[in-house]
Write an enzyme that holds these catalytic residues in place. Sequence first.
Site, PDB file in Angstrom:
ATOM      1  N   GLY B  36       0.829  -1.206   0.000  1.00  0.00           N
ATOM      2  CA  GLY B  36       0.000   0.000   0.000  1.00  0.00           C
ATOM      3  C   GLY B  36       0.859   1.251   0.000  1.00  0.00           C
ATOM      4  O   GLY B  36       2.045   1.217  -0.348  1.00  0.00           O
ATOM      5  N   GLU B 193     -18.692  10.163   0.523  1.00  0.00           N
ATOM      6  CA  GLU B 193     -18.438  10.040  -0.910  1.00  0.00           C
ATOM      7  C   GLU B 193     -19.407   9.050  -1.565  1.00  0.00           C
ATOM      8  O   GLU B 193     -19.943   9.311  -2.647  1.00  0.00           O
ATOM      9  CB  GLU B 193     -16.981   9.620  -1.137  1.00  0.00           C
ATOM     10  CG  GLU B 193     -16.020  10.778  -0.835  1.00  0.00           C
ATOM     11  CD  GLU B 193     -14.583  10.347  -0.568  1.00  0.00           C
ATOM     12  OE1 GLU B 193     -13.724  11.232  -0.440  1.00  0.00           O
ATOM     13  OE2 GLU B 193     -14.322   9.138  -0.474  1.00  0.00           O
TER      14      GLU B 193
END
Lengths: 449, 449
Positions: B36, B193
């Site tokens: 990541g 979102e």
Amino acid sequence: MADLGTRPSDSIQSDSIQPDSIPPDAKPHVVILGGGFGGLAAASQLANANVRITVIDRRNHHLFQPLLYQVATAGLSAPSIAAPLRQILRKQRNVTVLLDEALDVDCTQRRVKLANGTLDYDFLIVATGATHAYFGHDDWAAYAPGLKTMDDAFTIRRRVLLAFEHAEREDDPARRQAWLNFVIVGGGATGVELAGALAEIARHTLPREFRRCDPRQANVLLVEAGPRLLPGFDPTLSAKAQRQLERLGVQVRTGTAVTAIDDSGVMLGEQPLTARTVLWAAGVAASPLGRLLGAPVDRAGRVQVSADLSLPEHPDVFVIGDLANVMQDNGKPVPGVAPAAKQMGRHAASRIRARLNGDNRPQPFRYRDDGALATIGRMAAVAQFGRVKFAGVVAWWIWLTAHVYFLIGFRNRLVVMLDWAWAYWTYQRHARIVTGSDDAKNTHLSNDA
Amino acid sequence: MADLGTRPSDSIQSDSIQPDSIPPDAKPHVVILGGGFGGLAAASQLANANVRITVIDRRNHHLFQPLLYQVATAGLSAPSIAAPLRQILRKQRNVTVLLDEALDVDCTQRRVKLANGTLDYDFLIVATGATHAYFGHDDWAAYAPGLKTMDDAFTIRRRVLLAFEHAEREDDPARRQAWLNFVIVGGGATGVELAGALAEIARHTLPREFRRCDPRQANVLLVEAGPRLLPGFDPTLSAKAQRQLERLGVQVRTGTAVTAIDDSGVMLGEQPLTARTVLWAAGVAASPLGRLLGAPVDRAGRVQVSADLSLPEHPDVFVIGDLANVMQDNGKPVPGVAPAAKQMGRHAASRIRARLNGDNRPQPFRYRDDGALATIGRMAAVAQFGRVKFAGVVAWWIWLTAHVYFLIGFRNRLVVMLDWAWAYWTYQRHARIVTGSDDAKNTHLSNDA
């Protein structure tokens, strides 16, 4: 339909009747099973007809199948070659799209049985296409995935990408090579395209990214039981395609039958070949719905239709596309390609319009051969238009242009062109992501030590 | 590492030693678990260090998680926000990438147990991140999928798109509305979102495409247990975010706890709400690997690290990113965001370089707050940089620019910009395809009549 009987049978003006001037339930109901090339062409040909149309598909998207192998080989994103059926048909107000699966058809009652209910029709267009077939060896499916749906493409992409990951982790040279051996069964267009793309991935895309294994050690073997690749093309183009593939590093074996497949590899006649990744591009079988229509079917399950594509006993049912067994004037079968499906869809729709106008004359379908194209790799393709033949760069440009042109949606055309230009210059394939999982042994990373 | 002890401890020139001048096996081995933001930053900070690095991830791609909600809501293709780890790291010759899963760590033997073998390390960086948590209600997972991986995004996309398909097929008004009710649990950035994107889909993208149901009848409800949305932001921005969401048509309920979830809907306190689609954006739990390191963990499973991000008892093990519990100077925890993970990755890598140069002084990690951004929808976002705050169009442009800038790969930046411009002008979302299937009842089309 009864109320239509009072109109003059020679009217050619019925299109000008506003659909809204007749109550919706009184309009003839055209049911189209399948949102592929054939089904969409039929729906669009009926755009201004005084009918109500229901398009049924078990998937929410139309798939541009000629480019599916590029999703399978990580060159394109899935949404670039798929468009929601609703979006394609949103402006055609006489169409309703339903996401459902047709299970059976009662041609006498004029009724379709769906997974979620039933639907009565006045005219039916069956366009449910074909899937891959393993010639009675259904157990091969687990080891050698075929390529018909988007999920099939993801499965192939996952297996191909994971094979190189396995090879990178494997210390034993023989076991490593087994992960680097790829066999593609079937030398038609799909097999040729997959083989060319795999060779490019191994030779150009991946080499610098691995530290322990060398992806250039990969063997890509294309096996065809018949005497030559691309049997639908002129023999000279088959030979050129084979030479172009070999130049990319693909080994081609024609006249070789695969007699067994398991998770260790394949049997080529009597000869075993170790390969952890086998892809199936050989057999095609028509959708099972074809056998349920009560009409005779051929060995592949395709329906023997009348010359006008309707069923001999049920002139209100049309079968089109890969599901229909239709002959050309030259005695050859109409090929299972997108242009043929579109032509049949338009023909069936025209017959329905004619019948609504009282014109019941049987009008035979005539296939217009627009040519055939197959791509092999970078700057390599074959193209055939009647007697005119191309191979190499020219054919490749024709292929590129035609495929971008026929893609649905401006956004998709633009992004596919960008992705191809990008891949051409960088040798990268941008969609190299592994998602999902499947149950076959050789793709679970944790199943081998 | 023994041979490194003879070098002067004050050398700052060790970078100039060519890695190839020392046999590879003699070089210290840095193992990084997780590709990541944190793991990649650490690897890249060690690019010229005289070490060999192994990056382990169970997925083959780095995921740009801040845009994952756009894949879940069909705005972007998956490959646009993911890049193969091998491709990102291909030019860094001291890195080997392995696709594998870390199951356990033996900090005394300095050994990582993988799903496929073991790996010895000299330095270990654990950056395996976090997943969603259901606060002890693991049975909610089947009904309310969370959003951490690409497969999670596909699951959410499938359920959202299929909900409208169910509604279109449903004749009963109450059952139809149940398919048009969407509940998002959790008012952090992801919840905000998702809610904004769902409202846009229902109000702008889909309406003209359905014939029987009206997607504008959809209710999008965002539920937050705490007193306000976006608790990491200034309260004035929380209020503005709520107003912007409400303007898009989202209903917001703060101070409301979800007490039950099943396939019919949710319980908000004592009040039942029927909704066939529930999305989970509430709880985060650290990767289970954190509990296996022998160091104390907090309630969410995050590891209590020393000030320099190493383990108190094992200074050769660093824990970074969402897996680490680290405090800022102001007493607040470092937030679980990409910039924090990157900063920690670079810090851990610098500490390893310093130690290799004999500098064992503990150097505490200091978080530099680069600001926070959350987007709500078209022209609507909030942004906060220290005391400077933006809401609306300006914040939205900052958000757009920052997210394109930090995406990996020129192709992805270009295509994401194109897709956003396309979506802005057409209200279309190009990735509206349903693929795969899952086992939860409410997504199988054939399971309801």
